[in-house]
Design a protein around this motif. Structure first.
Motif, PDB file in Angstrom:
ATOM      1  N   THR A   6       0.889  -1.131  -0.062  1.00 52.39           N
ATOM      2  CA  THR A   6       0.131  -0.142  -0.125  1.00 52.39           C
ATOM      3  C   THR A   6       0.814   1.012  -0.122  1.00 52.39           C
ATOM      4  O   THR A   6       1.980   1.286   0.767  1.00 52.39           O
ATOM      5  CB  THR A   6      -0.909  -0.100   1.245  1.00 52.39           C
ATOM      6  OG1 THR A   6      -0.162   0.069   2.294  1.00 52.39           O
ATOM      7  CG2 THR A   6      -1.551  -1.129   1.379  1.00 52.39           C
ATOM      8  N   THR A   9      -2.717   5.701   2.071  1.00 53.12           N
ATOM      9  CA  THR A   9      -4.248   5.504   2.659  1.00 53.12           C
ATOM     10  C   THR A   9      -4.951   6.735   3.066  1.00 53.12           C
ATOM     11  O   THR A   9      -4.180   7.794   3.429  1.00 53.12           O
ATOM     12  CB  THR A   9      -4.082   4.739   4.024  1.00 53.12           C
ATOM     13  OG1 THR A   9      -3.179   3.443   3.542  1.00 53.12           O
ATOM     14  CG2 THR A   9      -5.372   4.225   4.527  1.00 53.12           C
ATOM     15  N   THR A  10      -6.193   6.836   2.784  1.00 52.77           N
ATOM     16  CA  THR A  10      -6.946   7.611   3.226  1.00 52.77           C
ATOM     17  C   THR A  10      -8.187   7.230   4.390  1.00 52.77           C
ATOM     18  O   THR A  10      -8.684   6.469   4.115  1.00 52.77           O
ATOM     19  CB  THR A  10      -7.843   8.456   2.060  1.00 52.77           C
ATOM     20  OG1 THR A  10      -6.882   9.020   1.009  1.00 52.77           O
ATOM     21  CG2 THR A  10      -8.545   9.571   2.541  1.00 52.77           C
ATOM     22  N   LYS A  11      -8.083   7.874   5.460  1.00 52.94           N
ATOM     23  CA  LYS A  11      -8.950   7.228   6.499  1.00 52.94           C
ATOM     24  C   LYS A  11      -9.881   8.241   6.975  1.00 52.94           C
ATOM     25  O   LYS A  11      -9.540   9.614   7.140  1.00 52.94           O
ATOM     26  CB  LYS A  11      -8.263   6.972   7.736  1.00 52.94           C
ATOM     27  CG  LYS A  11      -8.742   6.203   8.710  1.00 52.94           C
ATOM     28  CD  LYS A  11      -7.743   5.948   9.898  1.00 52.94           C
ATOM     29  CE  LYS A  11      -8.601   4.994  11.142  1.00 52.94           C
ATOM     30  NZ  LYS A  11      -7.519   4.484  12.012  1.00 52.94           N
ATOM     31  N   VAL A  12     -11.228   7.917   7.102  1.00 51.31           N
ATOM     32  CA  VAL A  12     -12.305   8.737   7.597  1.00 51.31           C
ATOM     33  C   VAL A  12     -12.776   8.536   8.805  1.00 51.31           C
ATOM     34  O   VAL A  12     -13.210   7.307   8.733  1.00 51.31           O
ATOM     35  CB  VAL A  12     -13.260   8.904   6.360  1.00 51.31           C
ATOM     36  CG1 VAL A  12     -14.495   9.972   6.682  1.00 51.31           C
ATOM     37  CG2 VAL A  12     -12.709   9.350   5.045  1.00 51.31           C
ATOM     38  N   TRP A  13     -12.788   9.387   9.770  1.00 51.68           N
ATOM     39  CA  TRP A  13     -13.749   9.110  10.989  1.00 51.68           C
ATOM     40  C   TRP A  13     -15.234   9.408  10.922  1.00 51.68           C
ATOM     41  O   TRP A  13     -15.366  10.685  10.828  1.00 51.68           O
ATOM     42  CB  TRP A  13     -13.072   9.765  12.045  1.00 51.68           C
ATOM     43  CG  TRP A  13     -11.717   9.255  12.769  1.00 51.68           C
ATOM     44  CD1 TRP A  13     -11.451   8.281  13.511  1.00 51.68           C
ATOM     45  CD2 TRP A  13     -10.392   9.617  12.065  1.00 51.68           C
ATOM     46  NE1 TRP A  13     -10.054   8.022  13.554  1.00 51.68           N
ATOM     47  CE2 TRP A  13      -9.501   8.581  12.776  1.00 51.68           C
ATOM     48  CE3 TRP A  13      -9.684  10.263  11.076  1.00 51.68           C
ATOM     49  CZ2 TRP A  13      -8.235   8.576  12.348  1.00 51.68           C
ATOM     50  CZ3 TRP A  13      -8.500  10.303  10.647  1.00 51.68           C
ATOM     51  CH2 TRP A  13      -7.871   9.608  11.436  1.00 51.68           C
ATOM     52  N   VAL A  19     -10.639  13.688   8.272  1.00 49.83           N
ATOM     53  CA  VAL A  19     -10.088  13.020   7.113  1.00 49.83           C
ATOM     54  C   VAL A  19      -8.815  12.855   7.408  1.00 49.83           C
ATOM     55  O   VAL A  19      -7.833  13.728   7.772  1.00 49.83           O
ATOM     56  CB  VAL A  19     -10.323  13.432   5.718  1.00 49.83           C
ATOM     57  CG1 VAL A  19      -9.704  12.676   4.656  1.00 49.83           C
ATOM     58  CG2 VAL A  19     -11.793  13.496   5.698  1.00 49.83           C
ATOM     59  N   TYR A  21      -4.817  11.345   5.825  1.00 48.36           N
ATOM     60  CA  TYR A  21      -3.923  10.925   4.594  1.00 48.36           C
ATOM     61  C   TYR A  21      -2.683  10.310   4.944  1.00 48.36           C
ATOM     62  O   TYR A  21      -2.023  11.173   5.801  1.00 48.36           O
ATOM     63  CB  TYR A  21      -4.137  11.894   3.607  1.00 48.36           C
ATOM     64  CG  TYR A  21      -3.133  11.681   2.375  1.00 48.36           C
ATOM     65  CD1 TYR A  21      -3.731  10.710   1.435  1.00 48.36           C
ATOM     66  CD2 TYR A  21      -2.002  12.113   2.143  1.00 48.36           C
ATOM     67  CE1 TYR A  21      -3.052  10.498   0.457  1.00 48.36           C
ATOM     68  CE2 TYR A  21      -1.258  11.740   1.230  1.00 48.36           C
ATOM     69  CZ  TYR A  21      -1.480  11.175   0.046  1.00 48.36           C
ATOM     70  OH  TYR A  21      -0.918  10.697  -0.904  1.00 48.36           O
ATOM     71  N   TYR A  22      -2.326   9.074   4.665  1.00 42.82           N
ATOM     72  CA  TYR A  22      -1.079   8.641   5.106  1.00 42.82           C
ATOM     73  C   TYR A  22      -0.515   8.297   3.557  1.00 42.82           C
ATOM     74  O   TYR A  22      -0.941   7.376   2.832  1.00 42.82           O
ATOM     75  CB  TYR A  22      -1.152   7.602   5.922  1.00 42.82           C
ATOM     76  CG  TYR A  22      -1.886   7.822   7.122  1.00 42.82           C
ATOM     77  CD1 TYR A  22      -1.578   8.310   8.276  1.00 42.82           C
ATOM     78  CD2 TYR A  22      -3.370   7.473   6.954  1.00 42.82           C
ATOM     79  CE1 TYR A  22      -2.068   8.517   9.305  1.00 42.82           C
ATOM     80  CE2 TYR A  22      -4.245   7.926   8.096  1.00 42.82           C
ATOM     81  CZ  TYR A  22      -3.811   8.373   9.461  1.00 42.82           C
ATOM     82  OH  TYR A  22      -4.393   8.737  10.465  1.00 42.82           O
ATOM     83  N   ASP A  68      -4.240  -6.626  10.916  1.00 48.30           N
ATOM     84  CA  ASP A  68      -4.636  -5.950   9.622  1.00 48.30           C
ATOM     85  C   ASP A  68      -3.425  -5.296   9.153  1.00 48.30           C
ATOM     86  O   ASP A  68      -2.725  -4.756  10.002  1.00 48.30           O
ATOM     87  CB  ASP A  68      -5.694  -5.086   9.990  1.00 48.30           C
ATOM     88  CG  ASP A  68      -6.411  -4.345   8.632  1.00 48.30           C
ATOM     89  OD1 ASP A  68      -6.131  -5.038   7.674  1.00 48.30           O
ATOM     90  OD2 ASP A  68      -7.097  -3.409   8.909  1.00 48.30           O
TER      91      ASP A  68
END
Length: 317
Positions: A6, A9-13, A19, A21-22, A68
């Protein structure tokens, strides 16, 4: 790739709509994707392959509940510990690493165009003994009546001829020597019994011509490449069956098994022959003929055959 890296990565709470972004593209030990079968629907073309891989990895203990985004280093470590590797979307036994992919193979005797030259002697299969000329014809007159042999060794330094029985020459990767007879230049002969720890022959493809039908010549060449590529093989001891079978064959078996597992699950090309056309070794077993007898039958028109590359196949009706 069964486990792609990967890169971002975009993570949304959802509760806060925050939001994150990694960017992981520059990490030395990046995270990997696993369980790809859970990321696609039932109509996805590779769904079945993904599911099969996940089941294999779970069964082997590579994938564990609750984990994970495994890191690349952790994943490679688990594979190495279990002696496994990926071939596309399958787990197979890891192939032992070769020390040098550019192996320098020996060549057939330049003087005769066939045979293995080593230590001042040349070894040829009986089918090609005629290249040794009149001296061989004279030596054969001293053999006991009915003496069976497979290989002829001509010592070009002292003129001796050895007639060696190798019952598994066509079937073994490294055939073992049996009883043998040594004929001296004056015609005297000395018989020797088979040894408890016999000598074995490497590179048996050198003993024959490229179109020899008793075994797959190219497969024998590949066998030479395989063992010559292994590290830490004591070449001063490989001539004896005891050392070879204990210290080398198990390492080659790892390579062979991995190759067979791969070949059995992936279509790598045409099979050796179809349902009626069979290879020379199979034809000889069915008809109970020697290599020479099968060749004579073919030359006389007594059997239907076809040539595929440099090999012959025979029609079994």
């Amino acid at each position: 790739d069964p486990h792609p890296i990967t890169t971002e990565t975009t993570k949304v709470w959802l509760r806060t709509l925050r939001v994150g972004y990694y960017d992981t593209s520059s990490r030395i030990n990046p995270p990997l994707l696993d369980r790809k079968d859970e990321m696609v629907d039932a109509q996805y073309e590779s769904k079945a392959a993904f599911e099969r891989l996940t089941k294999q990895e779970q069964k082997r203990g590579l994938l564990r509940d609750g984990e994970d985004f495994l890191s690349q280093a952790v994943w490679q470590g688990r594979l190495a510990t279990m002696g496994l590797q990926h071939h596309r979307h399958r787990l197979v036994k890891a192939v032992e690493k070769m020390t040098d992919p550019k192996v320098s193979l020996p060549k057939r005797c330049a003087k005769y165009g066939v045979g293995k030259s080593i230590g001042g002697a040349v070894y040829v299969h009986r089918q090609y003994e005629h290249v040794l000329g009149d001296a061989l014809t004279f030596a054969k007159k001293s053999l006991p009546s009915g003496f069976d042999y497979t290989v002829v060794k001509h010592n070009e330094i002292n003129g001796n001829f050895s007639f060696i029985h190798c019952p598994d020459f066509d079937t073994a990767d490294e055939p073992a020597t049996g009883n043998y007879a040594v004929v001296y230049p004056n015609g005297d002969v000395k018989l020797h019994p088979a040894l408890a720890d016999p000598y074995i022959y490497h590179h048996k493809w050198l003993f024959v011509a490229e179109n020899y039908e008793g075994f797959d010549v190219q497969a024998s060449v590949r066998r030479s490449i395989a063992w010559m590529s292994l590290s830490d093989v004591d070449k001063s001891l490989i001539g004896r069956a005891s050392y070879w079978n204990k210290f080398v064959v198990p390492r080659l078996a790892t390579i062979d098994t991995a190759s067979k597992e791969t070949d059995s699950t992936i279509n790598l090309g045409r099979p050796d022959c179809d349902s009626k056309w069979v290879r020379s070794d199979v034809a000889r077993k069915i008809l109970k003929l020697s290599t020479c007898e099968l060749a004579h039958l073919r030359d006389s028109g007594g059997i239907n055959f076809r040539k595929v590359g440099r090999s012959f196949e025979y029609l079994m009706e």
